[in-house]
Design a protein around this motif. Structure first.
Motif, short mmCIF file in Angstrom:
data_model
loop_
_atom_site.label_atom_id
_atom_site.label_comp_id
_atom_site.label_asym_id
_atom_site.label_seq_id
_atom_site.Cartn_x
_atom_site.Cartn_y
_atom_site.Cartn_z
N LEU A 1 -17.38 -2.64 -27.78
CA LEU A 1 -18.97 -3.78 -27.64
C LEU A 1 -19.98 -2.23 -27.42
O LEU A 1 -19.29 -1.47 -25.94
CB LEU A 1 -18.22 -4.89 -26.45
N VAL A 2 -20.45 -2.29 -28.23
CA VAL A 2 -21.90 -1.48 -27.53
C VAL A 2 -23.41 -2.14 -27.50
O VAL A 2 -23.52 -2.79 -28.21
CB VAL A 2 -22.02 -0.32 -28.35
N ILE A 3 -23.35 -2.31 -25.97
CA ILE A 3 -24.78 -2.42 -25.89
C ILE A 3 -26.54 -1.39 -26.48
O ILE A 3 -26.25 -0.96 -25.60
CB ILE A 3 -25.20 -3.84 -25.05
N ASP A 4 -27.02 -1.91 -27.19
CA ASP A 4 -28.02 -0.70 -27.44
C ASP A 4 -29.18 -0.96 -28.71
O ASP A 4 -29.11 -2.49 -28.31
CB ASP A 4 -27.61 0.83 -28.23
N HIS A 5 -30.26 -0.39 -28.19
CA HIS A 5 -31.54 -0.72 -29.48
C HIS A 5 -31.04 -1.36 -30.76
O HIS A 5 -31.88 -2.19 -30.48
CB HIS A 5 -31.78 0.37 -30.13
N ARG A 6 -30.06 -1.31 -31.46
CA ARG A 6 -29.84 -2.68 -31.86
C ARG A 6 -30.42 -4.18 -31.62
O ARG A 6 -30.56 -4.78 -32.00
CB ARG A 6 -27.93 -2.07 -33.16
#
Lengths: 99, 225
Positions: free
Chosen positions: A59-64
């Motif tokens: 799980l990654v929280i980024d610009h998307r």
């Protein structure tokens, strides 16, 4: 890549043809119809999540996610589809470069 | 099919152009996922069912296996079989025409045909064919434009294209969330996907969300339309 393209296409046409050849009463089971109506909703929901907050199995929280959040706001504001996508794309690109 | 009803024609055209515009998003998403411009165009020509195409390239983009991409796309396409069952008795096509009719049996052609029900079978048939062929033309044209555009842009992330794909999915999903029950199903499927992602090989969380559809469809009558 070619395998995905060819098999997806063959199965898509087979599904459509099946509908034209199978008598309607075969699938008149209400439970089957309910499930079939919900499948696109469940899969599209899963795709939104998979494409905005996951990378492989993490799980990654980024610009998307920022872009998708802006798209959600645009949808609430009843913006047309191109505006929704462009606002998401612009936000995401901005954050990607600022980061 | 001799006389074209102008009202049906206008309606079909407006649906075709609007839906065709989604083709730009598909072409861009497909190239961003690593497909070539040619492959992206073949998807739209041969698969020709939007949500399935988005799913196939989406699973590939998120690192899923070919099997996961194909099964997600095929599951999303099962509704076309139900449309075919509704359309076949109306169209009464044979041979090659039946094959073409099947290929253009999608949300929009079926939707426009059903919207003409009060004007009789001839109008319904026109709605089906005009919309099916119209969407086919614009969907493919705009796929090419989107794919070429994305190819010119290069790295998907630096242009925000990687957010454009989930935003496009969200837009497609949004149109279907016509009741609180359906919103509840969508939210559950999203939470489910977040929870299973760390535990399953990539691509599988998407297909396994079908379990949410089965669970709700099995027990709950509120999903009946």
């Amino acid at each position: 890549m070619w395998a995905v393209l060819i098999l997806t296409s063959v199965l898509a046409l087979a599904t459509k043809l099946a509908g034209h050849y199978i008598p309607g009463r075969w699938l008149s089971n209400p439970r089957l119809q309910r499930i079939n109506a919900l499948i696109p909703i469940a899969l599209l929901s899963a795709l939104v999540v998979a494409e905005s907050v996951t990378n492989k199995t993490k799980l990654v929280i980024d610009h998307r996610l920022a872009g998708v959040a802006v798209a959600l706001v645009a949808l609430f504001a009843k913006m047309p589809f191109p505006v929704v996508v462009i606002s998401a794309v612009t936000t995401s690109a901005l954050i990607y470069h600022l980061h | 099919m001799l006389k074209v009803d102008r009202k049906v024609l206008r309606y079909s055209l407006s649906v075709s152009v609007t839906v065709g515009l989604y083709g730009i998003a598909f072409g861009a998403a497909s190239v961003a996922a690593g497909f070539s411009v040619l492959q992206s165009c073949l998807f739209s020509l041969l698969t020709f069912t939007g949500a399935s195409q988005f799913a196939a390239v989406g699973v590939v983009a998120s690192g899923g296996t070919a099997a996961a991409a194909i099964s997600a796309a095929t599951l999303l396409g099962t509704r076309n079989a139900l449309y075919g069952m509704q359309m076949a008795p109306l169209l009464k096509n044979r041979g090659l025409n039946k094959l073409i009719a099947a290929h253009i049996t999608i949300d929009e052609s079926t939707g426009v045909a059903l919207s003409q029900v009060e004007f009789g079978n001839a109008s319904m048939r026109q709605g089906f064919w005009l919309t099916g062929v119209g969407v086919f033309v614009f969907w493919n044209l705009f796929t090419l434009l989107g794919a070429l555009g994305a190819k010119q842009l290069g790295t998907p992330a630096s242009w925000g294209l990687d957010a454009g794909v989930p935003a496009a999915f969200l837009g497609l999903l949004w149109l279907r969330l016509t009741s609180n029950f359906l919103r509840y199903v969508a939210a559950t499927a999203m939470i489910f996907t977040v929870l299973v992602t760390p535990w399953l090989p990539s691509g599988l969380p998407i297909i396994s969300a079908t379990a949410v559809a089965i669970a709700f469809g099995w027990t709950d009558r509120r999903s009946e339309q």
